[in-house]
Design a protein around this motif. Structure first.
Motif, PDB file in Angstrom:
ATOM      1  N   THR A   1       0.838  -1.192   0.000  1.00 13.78           N
ATOM      2  CA  THR A   1       0.000   0.000   0.000  1.00 13.78           C
ATOM      3  C   THR A   1       0.875   1.244   0.000  1.00 13.78           C
ATOM      4  O   THR A   1       2.039   1.201   0.420  1.00 13.78           O
ATOM      5  N   LEU A   2       0.322   2.339  -0.453  1.00 12.71           N
ATOM      6  CA  LEU A   2       1.055   3.599  -0.498  1.00 12.71           C
ATOM      7  C   LEU A   2       1.515   4.003   0.894  1.00 12.71           C
ATOM      8  O   LEU A   2       2.644   4.455   1.095  1.00 12.71           O
ATOM      9  N   GLU A   3       0.652   3.818   1.864  1.00  5.42           N
ATOM     10  CA  GLU A   3       0.958   4.228   3.244  1.00  5.42           C
ATOM     11  C   GLU A   3       2.088   3.414   3.863  1.00  5.42           C
ATOM     12  O   GLU A   3       2.752   3.880   4.800  1.00  5.42           O
TER      13      GLU A   3
ATOM     14  N   LYS B   1       3.181  16.614   0.349  1.00  4.71           N
ATOM     15  CA  LYS B   1       1.982  15.817   0.622  1.00  4.71           C
ATOM     16  C   LYS B   1       2.272  14.332   0.445  1.00  4.71           C
ATOM     17  O   LYS B   1       1.827  13.493   1.242  1.00  4.71           O
ATOM     18  N   LEU B   2       3.054  13.985  -0.602  1.00  6.87           N
ATOM     19  CA  LEU B   2       3.429  12.600  -0.824  1.00  6.87           C
ATOM     20  C   LEU B   2       4.244  12.064   0.345  1.00  6.87           C
ATOM     21  O   LEU B   2       3.982  10.967   0.856  1.00  6.87           O
ATOM     22  N   VAL B   3       5.221  12.849   0.801  1.00  2.00           N
ATOM     23  CA  VAL B   3       6.086  12.416   1.899  1.00  2.00           C
ATOM     24  C   VAL B   3       5.283  12.192   3.178  1.00  2.00           C
ATOM     25  O   VAL B   3       5.558  11.269   3.956  1.00  2.00           O
ATOM     26  N   LYS B   4       4.259  13.001   3.387  1.00  3.46           N
ATOM     27  CA  LYS B   4       3.417  12.834   4.576  1.00  3.46           C
ATOM     28  C   LYS B   4       2.515  11.599   4.477  1.00  3.46           C
ATOM     29  O   LYS B   4       2.072  11.067   5.488  1.00  3.46           O
ATOM     30  N   THR B   5       2.270  11.152   3.236  1.00  4.36           N
ATOM     31  CA  THR B   5       1.384  10.005   3.024  1.00  4.36           C
ATOM     32  C   THR B   5       2.106   8.674   3.181  1.00  4.36           C
ATOM     33  O   THR B   5       1.567   7.725   3.762  1.00  4.36           O
ATOM     34  N   ILE B   6       3.329   8.600   2.677  1.00  5.07           N
ATOM     35  CA  ILE B   6       4.071   7.340   2.701  1.00  5.07           C
ATOM     36  C   ILE B   6       4.722   7.116   4.069  1.00  5.07           C
ATOM     37  O   ILE B   6       4.676   7.978   4.941  1.00  5.07           O
ATOM     38  N   ARG B   7       5.339   5.968   4.230  1.00  3.15           N
ATOM     39  CA  ARG B   7       5.961   5.623   5.513  1.00  3.15           C
ATOM     40  C   ARG B   7       7.256   6.382   5.751  1.00  3.15           C
ATOM     41  O   ARG B   7       7.596   6.721   6.889  1.00  3.15           O
ATOM     42  N   GLY B   8       8.012   6.662   4.672  1.00  2.00           N
ATOM     43  CA  GLY B   8       9.266   7.378   4.862  1.00  2.00           C
ATOM     44  C   GLY B   8      10.041   7.525   3.573  1.00  2.00           C
ATOM     45  O   GLY B   8       9.650   7.008   2.523  1.00  2.00           O
ATOM     46  N   THR B   9      11.168   8.248   3.642  1.00  2.00           N
ATOM     47  CA  THR B   9      12.044   8.453   2.493  1.00  2.00           C
ATOM     48  C   THR B   9      13.487   8.105   2.878  1.00  2.00           C
ATOM     49  O   THR B   9      13.849   8.116   4.054  1.00  2.00           O
ATOM     50  N   ARG B  10      14.279   7.825   1.859  1.00  2.00           N
ATOM     51  CA  ARG B  10      15.699   7.538   2.049  1.00  2.00           C
ATOM     52  C   ARG B  10      16.483   8.208   0.925  1.00  2.00           C
ATOM     53  O   ARG B  10      15.965   8.405  -0.175  1.00  2.00           O
ATOM     54  N   THR B  11      17.745   8.536   1.205  1.00  3.78           N
ATOM     55  CA  THR B  11      18.641   9.091   0.189  1.00  3.78           C
ATOM     56  C   THR B  11      19.970   8.360   0.260  1.00  3.78           C
ATOM     57  O   THR B  11      20.587   8.306   1.327  1.00  3.78           O
TER      58      THR B  11
END
Length: 271
Positions: A153-155, A179-189
């Motif tokens: 799922t997106l979340e 908004k996308l970053v707030k919807t998903i579980r997290g980000t990585r770089t």
């Protein structure tokens, strides 16, 4: 291209990638020249150039009728992907190579008439080789990677993306990305496009967004991701042109379309 020929090319390419990795581990301990290309953050080192020369010499010695696209200028000037084309990034993640001496890789994609047949991404310092031959699955070293999770799922997803997506840019409105970053579980770089493709294939991240990548950044990764059921397009969902620079989005298909439709396209309309 016949199966036997692909097997032979894959074996040679794998050998050369591992040899190039050993060369890089030697060069990283020695003094090197560091220059810039398009801007101060676009680095090139004498090691990048030496490794690309190594690949160009090998390919031309064994396969005189093959073509080479290379980041550092030792390839051919070609206008199409007709024939057999090696698309090589000798060190993807050069800034990591210079500053951290880790999280960089060798990326080699081999295409026949525009179709990706072989992909190799080698995490040099981690000694981890991601590889794929079209139709035979993708591997991390000798372990076959599973297909991507179709129930994601997106979340519950994690995306690879850098800070450029979170500030105002000319591609997508920053508010949409926030908004996308707030919807998903997290980000990585991670700082290496090819490694981020490999991580999508492995399931470490579920997608990766990048503003502008060239063919050598993504050619190998596309082959590997395809073999686990992943999808690679530009940020509008269109097919990638490996001969030009473009923003890309590679992801698990369970979230690929929804991210484009819900977050990227609305953000582009507002710019």
């Amino acid at each position: 291209m016949q199966k036997e020929t692909i097997t032979n090319i894959h074996a040679n390419a794998k050998t050369w990638v591992l040899e190039a990795g050993e060369l890089i581990r030697k060069l990283i301990r020695e003094p090197m020249t560091i220059d810039t290309k398009s801007d101060r953050n676009d680095l090139v080192t004498s090691a990048d150039q030496e490794v690309e020369q190594f690949f160009a010499s090998k390919v031309r010695s064994f396969y005189a009728d093959h073509y080479i696209i290379g980041e550092e200028g030792y390839g051919d000037q070609i206008e199409s992907l007709d024939g057999t084309v090696w698309i090589i990034d000798p060190i993807d993640g050069t800034m990591n190579f210079v500053h951290q001496q880790r999280y960089f890789c060798i990326s080699v994609g081999i295409y026949q008439d525009g179709v990706g047949e072989i992909g190799l991404i080698y995490d040099v310092m981690g000694d981890v080789l991601y590889s794929a031959v079209r139709g035979e699955g993708a591997y991390k070293n000798e372990q076959k990677l599973p297909m991507v999770n179709q129930n994601l799922t997106l979340e519950d997803s994690i995306l690879g993306m850098n800070h450029f997506w979170l500030c105002q840019n000319r591609r997508v409105e920053a508010q949409s990305m926030q908004k996308l970053v707030k919807t998903i579980r997290g980000t990585r770089t991670y700082g290496s496009a090819a490694l981020e493709f490999a991580y999508v294939a492995e399931g470490i991240v579920d997608g990766y967004l990048a503003l502008g990548l060239s063919g050598w950044d993504i050619a190998a990764g596309i082959v590997i991701v395809n073999e686990v059921g992943g999808v690679t397009t530009d940020i509008d969902g269109n097919q990638i042109d490996l001969l030009s620079n473009s923003p890309i989005f590679v992801a698990n298909p369970a979230i690929h379309t929804s991210i484009i439709e819900q977050f990227i396209k609305p953000g582009r309309k507002n710019i």
